[in-house]
Each structure stands twice: as structure tokens, then as C-alpha cells.
Design a protein around this motif. Sequence first.
Motif, PDB file in Angstrom:
ATOM      1  N   ASP A  66       0.802  -1.218   0.000  1.00 40.69           N
ATOM      2  CA  ASP A  66       0.000   0.000   0.000  1.00 40.69           C
ATOM      3  C   ASP A  66       0.840   1.277   0.000  1.00 40.69           C
ATOM      4  O   ASP A  66       0.408   2.303   0.527  1.00 40.69           O
ATOM      5  CB  ASP A  66      -0.993   0.014   1.173  1.00 40.69           C
ATOM      6  N   THR A  94      -4.104  -9.135  -3.914  1.00 37.04           N
ATOM      7  CA  THR A  94      -5.096  -8.069  -3.940  1.00 37.04           C
ATOM      8  C   THR A  94      -6.438  -8.605  -4.421  1.00 37.04           C
ATOM      9  O   THR A  94      -7.479  -8.284  -3.853  1.00 37.04           O
ATOM     10  CB  THR A  94      -4.626  -6.915  -4.856  1.00 37.04           C
ATOM     11  N   ASP A 118     -10.152  -5.041   3.928  1.00 38.27           N
ATOM     12  CA  ASP A 118      -9.089  -4.656   4.855  1.00 38.27           C
ATOM     13  C   ASP A 118      -8.884  -5.701   5.938  1.00 38.27           C
ATOM     14  O   ASP A 118      -7.804  -5.797   6.528  1.00 38.27           O
ATOM     15  CB  ASP A 118      -9.421  -3.330   5.536  1.00 38.27           C
TER      16      ASP A 118
END
Length: 121
Positions: A66, A94, A118
Motif C-alpha cells: 500500500d 489483492t 481490509d
Amino acid sequence: MAKEWHKRGVLIAHGWLFPGQNVTDAISTRQRHRAVQEAAEVAGIRKRVSPHTLRHSFATHLLEQDVDIHVFQVLLGHRKLKSTALYTKVSTRTIHAVSSPLDQLMALMEGKAPTRPDDAG
């Protein structure tokens, strides 16, 4: 190319990452390629690799961590974000982290709290 980096002041403080015999010059393209081939062999990597493979992998790992794309734009030495975007293929991790809306609906129907991407880490 090296002269351009010197002019822009981008050269790292202690010299080139891969210095040549003269520390003010980088190693040759051929030496860099040979070093990558030897490292791949030692690591047991059987796929075809090149210095560009390392560069792309570096960008992919930064993306997976990230790190802001503008940061690795600078690290890769790109003037245009469009150039950096070419390195940013979507990683398998991802893709697996994405939560399907159907899965979220099923979790709600079963009385479970839906998971967010998340939370998949």
C-alpha cells in the motif's frame, strides 16, 4: 543516463546501488544482467529473469504494501505517473482480498458480520 541523474541530484548519497570499478559510474548493462542471472540461479528460480523483472517485482511489492503510487514513481525515476502505472499489475493477493457482495449478503443472512477487504490480511 548517469549524467542526467547527476544533474538532477538523484544519485544516492553513497554512490550507485551497483557501482562499477569507478564509483562514479554504474556497472554495465551486461554486468547487471549477469548478476541477476546468477542471483536467480542461486535462488533456484527457473523462470526467465532480467533486471527489468526485478524492477517490476519491486514496484509490485511496493503496491502490495500500500505504498502510495507517487512514492514508487519517484523511486523508479519516472517523470510521468502513466509510466509507473504500467508496472502496477493487480496482484493475486489483492484479488483474493476482495470481498464479494454476494459473500457479504450471505454473511448478513446468516447473522454474521460481513468482512471487509481490509480485514483479510
